[in-house]
Scaffold this motif. Sequence first.
Motif, PDB file in Angstrom:
ATOM      1  N   ALA A 341      49.705  58.985  -7.664  1.00 12.14           N
ATOM      2  CA  ALA A 341      50.194  57.860  -7.876  1.00 12.14           C
ATOM      3  C   ALA A 341      50.730  57.608  -9.151  1.00 12.14           C
ATOM      4  O   ALA A 341      50.251  58.403 -10.222  1.00 12.14           O
ATOM      5  N   GLY A 342      51.319  56.647  -9.569  1.00  8.19           N
ATOM      6  CA  GLY A 342      51.912  56.398 -10.932  1.00  8.19           C
ATOM      7  C   GLY A 342      51.111  54.788 -11.270  1.00  8.19           C
ATOM      8  O   GLY A 342      50.953  54.061 -10.642  1.00  8.19           O
ATOM      9  N   ALA A 343      51.286  54.634 -12.691  1.00  6.32           N
ATOM     10  CA  ALA A 343      51.050  53.342 -13.110  1.00  6.32           C
ATOM     11  C   ALA A 343      51.399  52.945 -14.281  1.00  6.32           C
ATOM     12  O   ALA A 343      51.911  53.678 -15.211  1.00  6.32           O
ATOM     13  N   ILE A 344      51.782  51.742 -14.593  1.00  3.21           N
ATOM     14  CA  ILE A 344      51.974  51.092 -15.961  1.00  3.21           C
ATOM     15  C   ILE A 344      50.456  50.390 -16.569  1.00  3.21           C
ATOM     16  O   ILE A 344      49.910  49.648 -15.805  1.00  3.21           O
ATOM     17  N   TYR A 345      50.267  50.804 -17.775  1.00  2.00           N
ATOM     18  CA  TYR A 345      49.080  50.475 -18.427  1.00  2.00           C
ATOM     19  C   TYR A 345      49.249  49.567 -19.677  1.00  2.00           C
ATOM     20  O   TYR A 345      50.094  49.757 -20.446  1.00  2.00           O
ATOM     21  N   HIS A 346      48.746  48.579 -19.418  1.00  2.00           N
ATOM     22  CA  HIS A 346      48.854  47.338 -20.563  1.00  2.00           C
ATOM     23  C   HIS A 346      47.549  47.701 -21.435  1.00  2.00           C
ATOM     24  O   HIS A 346      46.525  47.104 -21.256  1.00  2.00           O
ATOM     25  N   ARG A 347      48.034  48.490 -22.609  1.00  2.00           N
ATOM     26  CA  ARG A 347      46.718  48.630 -23.506  1.00  2.00           C
ATOM     27  C   ARG A 347      47.076  48.976 -24.756  1.00  2.00           C
ATOM     28  O   ARG A 347      46.361  49.671 -25.783  1.00  2.00           O
ATOM     29  N   MET A 348      48.097  48.216 -25.226  1.00  2.00           N
ATOM     30  CA  MET A 348      48.378  48.503 -26.676  1.00  2.00           C
ATOM     31  C   MET A 348      48.577  46.976 -27.340  1.00  2.00           C
ATOM     32  O   MET A 348      48.876  45.835 -26.321  1.00  2.00           O
ATOM     33  N   ASP A 349      48.801  46.793 -28.697  1.00  2.00           N
ATOM     34  CA  ASP A 349      48.847  45.659 -29.150  1.00  2.00           C
ATOM     35  C   ASP A 349      50.297  45.434 -29.958  1.00  2.00           C
ATOM     36  O   ASP A 349      50.676  46.459 -30.177  1.00  2.00           O
ATOM     37  N   GLU A 350      50.796  44.290 -29.562  1.00  2.00           N
ATOM     38  CA  GLU A 350      52.335  44.088 -29.960  1.00  2.00           C
ATOM     39  C   GLU A 350      52.405  44.259 -31.532  1.00  2.00           C
ATOM     40  O   GLU A 350      53.500  44.975 -32.071  1.00  2.00           O
ATOM     41  N   ALA A 351      51.302  43.759 -32.381  1.00  2.00           N
ATOM     42  CA  ALA A 351      51.474  43.992 -33.538  1.00  2.00           C
ATOM     43  C   ALA A 351      51.444  45.566 -34.175  1.00  2.00           C
ATOM     44  O   ALA A 351      52.273  46.080 -35.062  1.00  2.00           O
ATOM     45  N   ASP A 352      50.839  46.408 -33.247  1.00  2.00           N
ATOM     46  CA  ASP A 352      51.068  47.874 -33.602  1.00  2.00           C
ATOM     47  C   ASP A 352      52.492  48.366 -33.235  1.00  2.00           C
ATOM     48  O   ASP A 352      52.906  49.313 -33.869  1.00  2.00           O
ATOM     49  N   VAL A 353      52.774  47.963 -32.024  1.00  6.71           N
ATOM     50  CA  VAL A 353      54.199  48.378 -31.631  1.00  6.71           C
ATOM     51  C   VAL A 353      55.241  48.027 -32.532  1.00  6.71           C
ATOM     52  O   VAL A 353      56.073  48.647 -33.070  1.00  6.71           O
ATOM     53  N   SER A 354      55.198  46.815 -33.069  1.00  8.16           N
ATOM     54  CA  SER A 354      56.325  46.204 -34.093  1.00  8.16           C
ATOM     55  C   SER A 354      56.121  47.174 -35.211  1.00  8.16           C
ATOM     56  O   SER A 354      57.095  47.389 -36.237  1.00  8.16           O
ATOM     57  N   ARG A 355      54.920  47.120 -35.859  1.00  5.50           N
ATOM     58  CA  ARG A 355      54.610  48.124 -37.153  1.00  5.50           C
ATOM     59  C   ARG A 355      55.306  49.422 -36.978  1.00  5.50           C
ATOM     60  O   ARG A 355      55.908  49.869 -37.875  1.00  5.50           O
ATOM     61  N   ILE A 356      54.925  50.227 -35.964  1.00  8.02           N
ATOM     62  CA  ILE A 356      55.545  51.325 -35.555  1.00  8.02           C
ATOM     63  C   ILE A 356      57.149  51.560 -35.430  1.00  8.02           C
ATOM     64  O   ILE A 356      57.690  52.468 -36.126  1.00  8.02           O
ATOM     65  N   LEU A 357      57.583  50.522 -34.666  1.00  8.81           N
ATOM     66  CA  LEU A 357      59.109  50.282 -34.706  1.00  8.81           C
ATOM     67  C   LEU A 357      59.577  50.112 -35.755  1.00  8.81           C
ATOM     68  O   LEU A 357      60.694  50.806 -36.391  1.00  8.81           O
ATOM     69  N   ALA A 358      59.192  49.334 -36.975  1.00  6.66           N
ATOM     70  CA  ALA A 358      59.658  49.048 -38.160  1.00  6.66           C
ATOM     71  C   ALA A 358      59.488  50.355 -39.265  1.00  6.66           C
ATOM     72  O   ALA A 358      60.345  50.363 -40.168  1.00  6.66           O
ATOM     73  N   PHE A 359      58.641  51.318 -38.737  1.00  7.48           N
ATOM     74  CA  PHE A 359      58.394  52.398 -39.940  1.00  7.48           C
ATOM     75  C   PHE A 359      59.679  53.103 -40.042  1.00  7.48           C
ATOM     76  O   PHE A 359      60.436  53.331 -38.990  1.00  7.48           O
ATOM     77  N   LYS A 360      59.926  53.455 -41.241  1.00  6.72           N
ATOM     78  CA  LYS A 360      61.508  54.098 -41.636  1.00  6.72           C
ATOM     79  C   LYS A 360      61.918  55.078 -40.899  1.00  6.72           C
ATOM     80  O   LYS A 360      63.021  55.292 -40.671  1.00  6.72           O
ATOM     81  N   ASP A 361      60.957  56.208 -40.357  1.00  5.79           N
ATOM     82  CA  ASP A 361      61.354  57.179 -39.736  1.00  5.79           C
ATOM     83  C   ASP A 361      61.038  57.467 -38.198  1.00  5.79           C
ATOM     84  O   ASP A 361      61.079  58.219 -37.693  1.00  5.79           O
ATOM     85  N   THR A 362      60.943  55.861 -37.465  1.00  7.35           N
ATOM     86  CA  THR A 362      60.576  56.089 -36.302  1.00  7.35           C
ATOM     87  C   THR A 362      62.082  55.881 -35.469  1.00  7.35           C
ATOM     88  O   THR A 362      62.971  55.125 -35.878  1.00  7.35           O
ATOM     89  N   MET A 363      62.245  57.034 -34.517  1.00  4.69           N
ATOM     90  CA  MET A 363      63.406  56.984 -33.762  1.00  4.69           C
ATOM     91  C   MET A 363      63.145  56.005 -32.626  1.00  4.69           C
ATOM     92  O   MET A 363      61.734  55.664 -32.126  1.00  4.69           O
ATOM     93  N   ILE A 364      63.941  55.880 -31.628  1.00  7.43           N
ATOM     94  CA  ILE A 364      63.798  55.037 -30.185  1.00  7.43           C
ATOM     95  C   ILE A 364      63.867  56.207 -29.144  1.00  7.43           C
ATOM     96  O   ILE A 364      64.816  57.013 -28.850  1.00  7.43           O
ATOM     97  N   GLY A 365      62.811  56.075 -28.137  1.00  6.48           N
ATOM     98  CA  GLY A 365      62.742  56.899 -27.022  1.00  6.48           C
ATOM     99  C   GLY A 365      62.244  56.179 -25.936  1.00  6.48           C
ATOM    100  O   GLY A 365      61.082  55.315 -26.245  1.00  6.48           O
ATOM    101  N   SER A 366      62.948  56.076 -24.831  1.00  7.04           N
ATOM    102  CA  SER A 366      62.565  54.972 -23.657  1.00  7.04           C
ATOM    103  C   SER A 366      61.156  55.886 -23.016  1.00  7.04           C
ATOM    104  O   SER A 366      60.306  54.919 -22.509  1.00  7.04           O
ATOM    105  N   ASP A 367      61.048  57.004 -22.919  1.00  7.32           N
ATOM    106  CA  ASP A 367      59.789  57.441 -22.226  1.00  7.32           C
ATOM    107  C   ASP A 367      60.027  57.047 -20.519  1.00  7.32           C
ATOM    108  O   ASP A 367      59.091  56.758 -19.772  1.00  7.32           O
TER     109      ASP A 367
END
Length: 486
Positions: A341-367
Amino acid sequence: MSKHADLIIRHAEVVDGTGRARFAADVVVKEDRIVMVGDATNWTAENDLNAEGLLVTPGFIDTHTHDDRVMLSNGAMLPKITQGVTTVITGNCGISLAPTPRPMTPPITPPMNLLDGEGIWFKYPTFASYIAALGESPPTTNSALLVGHTTLRIAVMSDFNRPATPDEITAMKALLVEAMKAGAIGLSTGLAYEPAFLSSTEEIIELAKVASQYGGLYCTHLRDEGDEVMEALEEAFLIGREADLPVVISHHKVAGKQNFGRSSETLAFIEKQMALQPICLDCYPYSASSTVLAAKAAASALKVTVTWSVPHPTMAGRELADIVKEWETTQEDAIKRLSPAGAIYHRMDEADVSRILAFKDTMIGSDGLPHDEVPHPRLWGSFPRVLGHYSRDRGLFSFEKAIKKMTGLSAEKFGLKDRGVIREGAFADLVILNAETVAEGSSFAHPTIPAIGIETVIVNGKIAWKDGAVTSARPGRVLQRAPSVS
């Protein structure tokens, strides 16, 4: 005297993918290339598009996908073309559709079943045969192809619960050489997954050296993205140094409530190492991940949603906690009964996601996982979500910076020559969008709704999406990595 082109986009504001400020211009296309950016008053074209009030950007590059199979089984690529993606990087997390020199029969080893749970599509004994199939039935989007380490292991090993022997490493290297010569852009690993978890660092280094020899890069789903994330980063960087090739940290995150906030630590380490060796990273714009259903991941998640289940298909879309209650059992037992089976896991903090997205060399991948029955909304919504939610609505970064993360930066890091920018001589991969309305249409409740505000998508000079409908054009090409790109 007027000049004639195949396509003209007039009266647009151009965000060119370099990060510089937008500017007013017309964009003129002949065949598959941009031939002029400026005043097209003296030009005529078969397709003359008025983009007044709209933005023109380079086509988006999805740096982390699992589109290996869907490019062949559903070449319209609706989840991607509808959100402006014109190029996908496939073969991530150690899983690629090729090379598979011996047949795979069910049950397909996870996470290979994310590509095909029945084994029907693992039919390409060489990487060259897979590329040939893409040439015979091209999809809407371009692609650049990684070779999966797990795929190589399955091709030559019968027992994955140990490091590979020298002879097995030699056999994997031979398959990788064929793939790199055929046009692969590098090696990927999924070291957190069971078939690869017990592989040694030395095994990966030996394979990465082969990728390096042919100008490739190394993309890695780290061995751990939770408590031991720093050690996993150190391993990835060691592999890059020893094999002398660029490292891409896939879908960077810090998972588990006990690790909330640790992105400050990981990003500081990544930035420090960037001064010493070529490193970059990608991220998807959500605080929930998605992969195969497994007890270890579920144990650290705040909420788990089943995305597909072979023995219990009607449970797709249901929360695991509700299934556990309905079945009057334990979470571990429910996972065993649901699997594979497959699953969606809610196990990250939005503040971390925002910080990583804003990092200067972060590209966007959908996964995104295109074969899930009820997929994560990132499959259909990642790129417009970055533009709408994170850039326009939250102001995390400018629109120009957001576009660069999705285009020019990605093309530079992956060595995709003449892609990801709007300039004369570049390939005509283009998106016309409404900056005021662009947003994801997908949600966790309704994950397959197309994006809002993506007006027209052009791939290699051909209109692939316009006025809410996909065209019959299938202009996608297999792209190779330019040499001497770090």
